[in-house]
Design a protein around this motif. Structure first.
Motif, PDB file in Angstrom:
ATOM      1  N   GLY A   1       6.864   1.788   6.451  1.00  0.00           N
ATOM      2  CA  GLY A   1       6.947   2.217   5.358  1.00  0.00           C
ATOM      3  C   GLY A   1       5.641   2.644   4.502  1.00  0.00           C
ATOM      4  N   ILE A   2       4.526   3.059   5.336  1.00  0.00           N
ATOM      5  CA  ILE A   2       3.518   3.249   4.528  1.00  0.00           C
ATOM      6  C   ILE A   2       3.344   4.932   4.260  1.00  0.00           C
ATOM      7  CG2 ILE A   2       1.126   3.681   5.166  1.00  0.00           C
ATOM      8  CD1 ILE A   2       1.161   1.417   7.121  1.00  0.00           C
ATOM      9  N   ASP A   3       3.125   5.281   3.120  1.00  0.00           N
ATOM     10  CA  ASP A   3       3.255   6.593   2.595  1.00  0.00           C
ATOM     11  C   ASP A   3       1.644   7.025   2.524  1.00  0.00           C
ATOM     12  OD1 ASP A   3       3.177   9.100   1.344  1.00  0.00           O
ATOM     13  OD2 ASP A   3       4.214   8.322  -0.267  1.00  0.00           O
ATOM     14  N   VAL A   4       1.203   7.702   3.786  1.00  0.00           N
ATOM     15  CA  VAL A   4      -0.195   8.196   3.591  1.00  0.00           C
ATOM     16  C   VAL A   4      -0.662   9.012   2.238  1.00  0.00           C
ATOM     17  CG1 VAL A   4      -0.516   7.569   5.898  1.00  0.00           C
ATOM     18  CG2 VAL A   4       0.112   9.885   5.118  1.00  0.00           C
ATOM     19  N   ASP A   5       0.345   9.776   1.874  1.00  0.00           N
ATOM     20  CA  ASP A   5       0.046  10.211   0.522  1.00  0.00           C
ATOM     21  C   ASP A   5      -0.354   9.539  -0.670  1.00  0.00           C
ATOM     22  OD1 ASP A   5       0.104  12.854   1.661  1.00  0.00           O
ATOM     23  OD2 ASP A   5       2.205  13.226   1.398  1.00  0.00           O
ATOM     24  N   ASN A   6      -0.076   8.187  -0.686  1.00  0.00           N
ATOM     25  CA  ASN A   6      -0.061   7.210  -1.553  1.00  0.00           C
ATOM     26  C   ASN A   6      -1.717   6.892  -1.645  1.00  0.00           C
ATOM     27  OD1 ASN A   6      -0.711   5.008  -3.350  1.00  0.00           O
ATOM     28  ND2 ASN A   6       1.272   4.108  -2.599  1.00  0.00           N
ATOM     29  N   ARG A   7      -2.533   7.834  -2.483  1.00  0.00           N
ATOM     30  CA  ARG A   7      -4.041   7.685  -2.335  1.00  0.00           C
ATOM     31  C   ARG A   7      -4.454   6.316  -2.751  1.00  0.00           C
ATOM     32  NH1 ARG A   7      -6.108  12.267  -0.578  1.00  0.00           N
ATOM     33  NH2 ARG A   7      -4.838  14.250  -1.146  1.00  0.00           N
ATOM     34  N   GLY A   8      -3.821   5.677  -3.798  1.00  0.00           N
ATOM     35  CA  GLY A   8      -4.478   4.465  -4.088  1.00  0.00           C
ATOM     36  C   GLY A   8      -4.125   3.616  -3.207  1.00  0.00           C
ATOM     37  N   LEU A   9      -3.080   3.508  -2.373  1.00  0.00           N
ATOM     38  CA  LEU A   9      -3.106   2.223  -1.248  1.00  0.00           C
ATOM     39  C   LEU A   9      -3.926   2.716  -0.143  1.00  0.00           C
ATOM     40  CD1 LEU A   9      -1.249   0.399   0.563  1.00  0.00           C
ATOM     41  CD2 LEU A   9      -0.037   2.190   1.446  1.00  0.00           C
ATOM     42  N   MET A  10      -4.118   3.826   0.258  1.00  0.00           N
ATOM     43  CA  MET A  10      -5.030   4.182   1.376  1.00  0.00           C
ATOM     44  C   MET A  10      -6.403   3.639   0.893  1.00  0.00           C
ATOM     45  SD  MET A  10      -2.867   4.922   3.533  1.00  0.00           S
ATOM     46  CE  MET A  10      -3.843   5.481   4.933  1.00  0.00           C
ATOM     47  N   ARG A  11      -6.783   3.979  -0.094  1.00  0.00           N
ATOM     48  CA  ARG A  11      -8.262   3.667  -0.529  1.00  0.00           C
ATOM     49  C   ARG A  11      -8.569   2.136  -0.698  1.00  0.00           C
ATOM     50  NH1 ARG A  11      -9.145   8.219  -5.034  1.00  0.00           N
ATOM     51  NH2 ARG A  11      -9.409   9.903  -3.693  1.00  0.00           N
ATOM     52  N   ARG A  12      -7.290   1.352  -0.952  1.00  0.00           N
ATOM     53  CA  ARG A  12      -7.637   0.003  -0.865  1.00  0.00           C
ATOM     54  C   ARG A  12      -7.501  -0.737   0.597  1.00  0.00           C
ATOM     55  NH1 ARG A  12      -3.945   0.540  -4.884  1.00  0.00           N
ATOM     56  NH2 ARG A  12      -1.952  -0.281  -3.440  1.00  0.00           N
ATOM     57  N   ARG A  13      -7.164   0.030   1.597  1.00  0.00           N
ATOM     58  CA  ARG A  13      -7.107  -0.347   2.572  1.00  0.00           C
ATOM     59  C   ARG A  13      -8.231   0.167   3.756  1.00  0.00           C
ATOM     60  NH1 ARG A  13      -3.616  -4.377   2.603  1.00  0.00           N
ATOM     61  NH2 ARG A  13      -1.514  -3.880   1.579  1.00  0.00           N
ATOM     62  N   SER A  14      -8.766  -0.638   4.863  1.00  0.00           N
ATOM     63  CA  SER A  14      -9.915  -0.145   5.732  1.00  0.00           C
ATOM     64  C   SER A  14      -9.323   0.518   6.796  1.00  0.00           C
ATOM     65  CB  SER A  14     -10.424  -1.563   6.090  1.00  0.00           C
ATOM     66  OG  SER A  14      -9.640  -2.262   6.901  1.00  0.00           O
ATOM     67  N   TRP A  15     -10.239   1.340   7.303  1.00  0.00           N
ATOM     68  CA  TRP A  15      -9.951   2.218   8.497  1.00  0.00           C
ATOM     69  C   TRP A  15      -9.533   1.190   9.637  1.00  0.00           C
ATOM     70  CZ3 TRP A  15      -9.060   6.859   8.795  1.00  0.00           C
ATOM     71  CH2 TRP A  15      -9.497   7.809   7.898  1.00  0.00           C
ATOM     72  N   ARG A  16      -9.979  -0.316   9.504  1.00  0.00           N
ATOM     73  CA  ARG A  16      -9.590  -1.167  10.806  1.00  0.00           C
ATOM     74  C   ARG A  16      -7.952  -1.324  10.587  1.00  0.00           C
ATOM     75  NH1 ARG A  16      -9.061  -6.562  11.220  1.00  0.00           N
ATOM     76  NH2 ARG A  16      -9.488  -7.176  13.732  1.00  0.00           N
ATOM     77  N   TRP A  17      -7.753  -1.449   9.167  1.00  0.00           N
ATOM     78  CA  TRP A  17      -6.123  -1.464   8.913  1.00  0.00           C
ATOM     79  C   TRP A  17      -5.249  -0.517   9.391  1.00  0.00           C
ATOM     80  CZ3 TRP A  17      -2.812   1.403   5.686  1.00  0.00           C
ATOM     81  CH2 TRP A  17      -1.703   0.704   5.335  1.00  0.00           C
ATOM     82  N   LEU A  18      -5.846   0.627   8.996  1.00  0.00           N
ATOM     83  CA  LEU A  18      -5.085   2.057   9.597  1.00  0.00           C
ATOM     84  C   LEU A  18      -5.035   2.108  11.201  1.00  0.00           C
ATOM     85  CD1 LEU A  18      -3.288   4.359   8.781  1.00  0.00           C
ATOM     86  CD2 LEU A  18      -5.722   5.767   8.780  1.00  0.00           C
ATOM     87  N   GLU A  19      -6.091   1.935  11.697  1.00  0.00           N
ATOM     88  CA  GLU A  19      -6.144   1.887  12.994  1.00  0.00           C
ATOM     89  C   GLU A  19      -5.361   0.746  13.922  1.00  0.00           C
ATOM     90  OE1 GLU A  19      -9.694   1.497  16.568  1.00  0.00           O
ATOM     91  OE2 GLU A  19      -9.715   0.236  14.999  1.00  0.00           O
ATOM     92  N   ALA A  20      -5.269  -0.355  13.361  1.00  0.00           N
ATOM     93  CA  ALA A  20      -4.283  -1.367  13.669  1.00  0.00           C
ATOM     94  C   ALA A  20      -2.859  -0.789  13.722  1.00  0.00           C
ATOM     95  CB  ALA A  20      -4.382  -2.643  12.992  1.00  0.00           C
ATOM     96  N   ARG A  21      -2.563  -0.379  12.623  1.00  0.00           N
ATOM     97  CA  ARG A  21      -0.895   0.150  12.761  1.00  0.00           C
ATOM     98  C   ARG A  21      -0.795   1.518  13.607  1.00  0.00           C
ATOM     99  NH1 ARG A  21      -2.633  -3.328   9.585  1.00  0.00           N
ATOM    100  NH2 ARG A  21      -1.173  -4.541   8.187  1.00  0.00           N
TER     101      ARG A  21
END
Length: 61
Positions: A17-37
């Motif tokens: 359910g992650i919308d990578v176009d949601n810039r606010g969400l993506m800026r609050r998350r780390s690269w590690r968070w994204l890598e894990a997913r």
């Protein structure tokens, strides 16, 4: 991986359910968070997994 970004984006949305176009969400998350997913996408039956590790061919031989 970047050559498959459209697949990654679609799988992130359908699986988590992650919308990578949601810039606010993506800026609050780390690269590690994204890598894990993204790594999670590779260990599940996803478009990304199928694109990078297609099933062995079943040609008669």
């Amino acid at each position: 991986m970047l050559t498959h970004w459209l697949i990654v984006e679609a799988d992130l949305h359908s699986e988590y359910g992650i919308d990578v176009d949601n810039r606010g969400l993506m800026r609050r998350r780390s690269w590690r968070w994204l890598e894990a997913r993204i790594l999670g996408l590779l260990s599940a039956d996803t478009r990304l997994h199928r694109a990078l590790a297609p099933p062995p061919s079943t040609t008669p031989g």
